[in-house]
Design a protein around this motif. Structure first.
Motif, PDB file in Angstrom:
ATOM      1  N   GLN A 133      -1.795   7.984   4.227  1.00 53.35           N
ATOM      2  CA  GLN A 133      -0.629   7.267   4.749  1.00 53.35           C
ATOM      3  C   GLN A 133      -0.805   5.766   4.587  1.00 53.35           C
ATOM      4  O   GLN A 133       0.161   5.047   4.256  1.00 53.35           O
ATOM      5  CB  GLN A 133      -0.427   7.620   6.226  1.00 53.35           C
ATOM      6  N   SER A 134      -2.013   5.284   4.819  1.00 61.37           N
ATOM      7  CA  SER A 134      -2.294   3.859   4.683  1.00 61.37           C
ATOM      8  C   SER A 134      -2.085   3.393   3.246  1.00 61.37           C
ATOM      9  O   SER A 134      -1.496   2.331   3.000  1.00 61.37           O
ATOM     10  CB  SER A 134      -3.724   3.568   5.145  1.00 61.37           C
ATOM     11  N   ARG A 135      -2.581   4.188   2.284  1.00 63.53           N
ATOM     12  CA  ARG A 135      -2.390   3.827   0.864  1.00 63.53           C
ATOM     13  C   ARG A 135      -0.908   3.790   0.515  1.00 63.53           C
ATOM     14  O   ARG A 135      -0.447   2.879  -0.187  1.00 63.53           O
ATOM     15  CB  ARG A 135      -3.126   4.817  -0.029  1.00 63.53           C
ATOM     16  N   GLN A 136      -0.162   4.765   1.013  1.00 62.71           N
ATOM     17  CA  GLN A 136       1.274   4.794   0.733  1.00 62.71           C
ATOM     18  C   GLN A 136       1.985   3.609   1.373  1.00 62.71           C
ATOM     19  O   GLN A 136       2.879   3.014   0.769  1.00 62.71           O
ATOM     20  CB  GLN A 136       1.880   6.114   1.240  1.00 62.71           C
ATOM     21  N   PHE A 137       1.568   3.254   2.586  1.00 55.60           N
ATOM     22  CA  PHE A 137       2.216   2.135   3.255  1.00 55.60           C
ATOM     23  C   PHE A 137       1.928   0.822   2.545  1.00 55.60           C
ATOM     24  O   PHE A 137       2.827  -0.021   2.401  1.00 55.60           O
ATOM     25  CB  PHE A 137       1.755   2.049   4.717  1.00 55.60           C
ATOM     26  N   VAL A 138       0.705   0.617   2.080  1.00 54.18           N
ATOM     27  CA  VAL A 138       0.357  -0.597   1.338  1.00 54.18           C
ATOM     28  C   VAL A 138       1.199  -0.695   0.065  1.00 54.18           C
ATOM     29  O   VAL A 138       1.705  -1.773  -0.280  1.00 54.18           O
ATOM     30  CB  VAL A 138      -1.148  -0.621   1.013  1.00 54.18           C
ATOM     31  N   LYS A 139       1.358   0.420  -0.628  1.00 56.92           N
ATOM     32  CA  LYS A 139       2.204   0.424  -1.823  1.00 56.92           C
ATOM     33  C   LYS A 139       3.649   0.130  -1.454  1.00 56.92           C
ATOM     34  O   LYS A 139       4.351  -0.593  -2.168  1.00 56.92           O
ATOM     35  CB  LYS A 139       2.106   1.767  -2.536  1.00 56.92           C
ATOM     36  N   LEU A 143       3.101  -6.119  -3.305  1.00 55.06           N
ATOM     37  CA  LEU A 143       2.038  -7.106  -3.500  1.00 55.06           C
ATOM     38  C   LEU A 143       2.275  -8.407  -2.754  1.00 55.06           C
ATOM     39  O   LEU A 143       1.392  -9.254  -2.682  1.00 55.06           O
ATOM     40  CB  LEU A 143       1.883  -7.393  -4.999  1.00 55.06           C
ATOM     41  N   ASN A 144       3.474  -8.593  -2.203  1.00 58.43           N
ATOM     42  CA  ASN A 144       3.793  -9.855  -1.529  1.00 58.43           C
ATOM     43  C   ASN A 144       3.065 -10.002  -0.187  1.00 58.43           C
ATOM     44  O   ASN A 144       2.995 -11.090   0.363  1.00 58.43           O
ATOM     45  CB  ASN A 144       5.302  -9.956  -1.295  1.00 58.43           C
ATOM     46  N   HIS A 145       2.538  -8.901   0.326  1.00 54.85           N
ATOM     47  CA  HIS A 145       1.892  -8.943   1.638  1.00 54.85           C
ATOM     48  C   HIS A 145       0.410  -8.621   1.486  1.00 54.85           C
ATOM     49  O   HIS A 145       0.021  -7.474   1.302  1.00 54.85           O
ATOM     50  CB  HIS A 145       2.557  -7.946   2.594  1.00 54.85           C
ATOM     51  N   ASN A 146      -0.410  -9.628   1.564  1.00 58.08           N
ATOM     52  CA  ASN A 146      -1.852  -9.454   1.468  1.00 58.08           C
ATOM     53  C   ASN A 146      -2.447  -9.525   2.864  1.00 58.08           C
ATOM     54  O   ASN A 146      -3.055 -10.508   3.272  1.00 58.08           O
ATOM     55  CB  ASN A 146      -2.458 -10.545   0.570  1.00 58.08           C
ATOM     56  N   ILE A 147      -2.251  -8.439   3.626  1.00 61.13           N
ATOM     57  CA  ILE A 147      -2.675  -8.420   5.011  1.00 61.13           C
ATOM     58  C   ILE A 147      -3.568  -7.199   5.234  1.00 61.13           C
ATOM     59  O   ILE A 147      -3.295  -6.118   4.717  1.00 61.13           O
ATOM     60  CB  ILE A 147      -1.435  -8.398   5.952  1.00 61.13           C
ATOM     61  N   SER A 189     -10.265  -9.544  17.408  1.00 58.80           N
ATOM     62  CA  SER A 189     -11.246 -10.634  17.299  1.00 58.80           C
ATOM     63  C   SER A 189     -11.833 -10.715  15.893  1.00 58.80           C
ATOM     64  O   SER A 189     -12.314 -11.765  15.464  1.00 58.80           O
ATOM     65  CB  SER A 189     -12.356 -10.446  18.329  1.00 58.80           C
ATOM     66  N   LYS A 190     -11.797  -9.606  15.174  1.00 56.96           N
ATOM     67  CA  LYS A 190     -12.281  -9.583  13.791  1.00 56.96           C
ATOM     68  C   LYS A 190     -11.329 -10.335  12.864  1.00 56.96           C
ATOM     69  O   LYS A 190     -11.758 -11.065  11.959  1.00 56.96           O
ATOM     70  CB  LYS A 190     -12.433  -8.128  13.339  1.00 56.96           C
ATOM     71  N   TYR A 191     -10.025 -10.153  13.082  1.00 54.39           N
ATOM     72  CA  TYR A 191      -9.018 -10.828  12.258  1.00 54.39           C
ATOM     73  C   TYR A 191      -8.359 -11.915  13.111  1.00 54.39           C
ATOM     74  O   TYR A 191      -7.465 -11.635  13.910  1.00 54.39           O
ATOM     75  CB  TYR A 191      -7.968  -9.839  11.771  1.00 54.39           C
ATOM     76  N   GLN A 192      -8.774 -13.146  12.956  1.00 46.69           N
ATOM     77  CA  GLN A 192      -8.294 -14.222  13.822  1.00 46.69           C
ATOM     78  C   GLN A 192      -7.310 -15.162  13.140  1.00 46.69           C
ATOM     79  O   GLN A 192      -6.741 -16.037  13.788  1.00 46.69           O
ATOM     80  CB  GLN A 192      -9.494 -15.016  14.343  1.00 46.69           C
ATOM     81  N   THR A 193      -7.093 -14.960  11.847  1.00 47.69           N
ATOM     82  CA  THR A 193      -6.204 -15.870  11.106  1.00 47.69           C
ATOM     83  C   THR A 193      -4.829 -15.246  10.927  1.00 47.69           C
ATOM     84  O   THR A 193      -4.713 -14.095  10.488  1.00 47.69           O
ATOM     85  CB  THR A 193      -6.790 -16.191   9.721  1.00 47.69           C
ATOM     86  N   ASP A 194      -3.791 -16.010  11.246  1.00 48.78           N
ATOM     87  CA  ASP A 194      -2.422 -15.556  10.997  1.00 48.78           C
ATOM     88  C   ASP A 194      -2.158 -15.567   9.493  1.00 48.78           C
ATOM     89  O   ASP A 194      -2.166 -16.628   8.864  1.00 48.78           O
ATOM     90  CB  ASP A 194      -1.413 -16.470  11.705  1.00 48.78           C
ATOM     91  N   LEU A 195      -1.907 -14.398   8.934  1.00 51.44           N
ATOM     92  CA  LEU A 195      -1.624 -14.301   7.500  1.00 51.44           C
ATOM     93  C   LEU A 195      -0.129 -14.218   7.216  1.00 51.44           C
ATOM     94  O   LEU A 195       0.285 -14.339   6.062  1.00 51.44           O
ATOM     95  CB  LEU A 195      -2.332 -13.065   6.917  1.00 51.44           C
ATOM     96  N   LEU A 196       0.639 -14.015   8.261  1.00 51.56           N
ATOM     97  CA  LEU A 196       2.094 -14.009   8.130  1.00 51.56           C
ATOM     98  C   LEU A 196       2.671 -15.096   9.028  1.00 51.56           C
ATOM     99  O   LEU A 196       2.351 -15.144  10.223  1.00 51.56           O
ATOM    100  CB  LEU A 196       2.672 -12.651   8.547  1.00 51.56           C
TER     101      LEU A 196
END
Length: 307
Positions: A133-139, A143-147, A189-196
């Protein structure tokens, strides 16, 4: 307040089966099979609700939460039990409400389940399921969302035993529902940077919501019944017999003498679930065994029903 972008609804299969329990003869041959499927789906829904309860403790305004999300990519649908979207990461959750003992076999990618009666079952590895499901959702996102995208399997029943000898790959991806809040705080806490940024975040969550495609099934083909199998008439909500009559703006049961102002609503809903998705005045009169005909014009509009 939590941002619940898509609330969890009762699956259409459960609604259809409940209508069949009301409208099929008690000796109909498909009922035992229906009961088995119904119980399984209800257990799954219970596990999802437990998952939702623990998610309610999350910090406000950090996530958009989508329950029971169904998307289509490449003409193939895929469903996500729960999707959490933040500006920093995305989390997919697959919920399993299984009682007993679980051993996750890393070599053969399978789940060994020993139920409460000691019977052993081999079923699909839910981690492989949520990874797919994760692979399908990423597709689907493009490519515009590198999160970063994380995926977990959540066990809804707190008494289910997860064998610690399961493969190491499972240790960071399988957890009980009561551990959700703490685990989500860990990856926050692992991902602390806003990418969007605010605009991209809003665009993505709006696109997800607008792309949700509820499952549409043919109930008669799926559950192997015909309209002639369906009991017609208005059912008494108290004694559950059919044949209520309209008396002085109420429905009256000739058997137990109970009355109801809105017993017709369940009858119309059953028709829409079991026969077809629209109903006319003529069809309503026929389905309610003519007891409904003189009042149907005030209860049904030209496009369908007015409940």
């Amino acid at each position: 307040m939590l941002l619940i972008s898509l609330t969890r609804s009762i699956p259409i299969q459960i609604l259809i089966m409940e209508a069949l329990f009301r409208r099929l003869h008690p000796n109909h041959w498909i009922l035992p099979k229906l009961r088995e499927e119904y119980n399984k789906r209800k257990k799954g829904l219970t596990g999802e609700h437990k998952n939702d309860y623990y998610l309610s403790y999350l910090p406000e305004n950090q996530f958009h939460i989508f329950h029971g999300l169904r998307l289509i990519y490449g003409h193939k649908p895929f469903q996500i039990d729960t999707l959490l979207v933040s500006r920093k990461f995305i989390l997919l959750i697959e919920v399993k409400n299984i009682k007993g003992k679980l051993f996750f076999d890393e070599v053969y990618k399978q789940l060994i389940w020993i139920d409460e009666d000691g019977n052993e079952h081999v079923i699909e590895d839910p981690l492989e399921q949520v990874k797919r499901q994760s692979r399908q959702f990423v597709k689907w996102m493009g490519l515009n969302h590198n999160i970063p995208t994380e995926h977990w399997v959540v066990i809804g029943n707190p008494r289910t035993y997860i064998d610690p000898k399961s493969g190491s790959v499972y240790k960071n991806h399988i957890l009980h529902a009561h551990a959700l809040e703490e685990k989500i705080q860990e990856i926050s806490s692992k991902y602390q940077t806003d990418l969007l940024n605010h605009k991209a975040f809003k665009q993505l969550t709006t696109r997800i919501l607008n792309s949700h495609t509820p499952l549409a099934i043919d109930p008669q083909k799926t559950y192997q019944f015909t309209p002639s199998d369906i009991i017609k008439g208005i059912q008494c909500p108290k004694c559950e017999r059919f044949g209520m009559k309209r008396v002085h703006q109420k429905w009256a049961c000739p058997y137990c003498k109970a009355t109801s102002r809105n017993a017709h609503k369940q009858a119309i809903l059953d028709y829409l679930l079991l026969v077809k998705a629209t109903i006319t005045n003529k069809e309503c009169r026929d389905f309610s065994s003519n007891f409904f005909c003189e009042h149907s014009s005030s209860l049904i509009n030209v496009n369908g029903i007015t409940l």
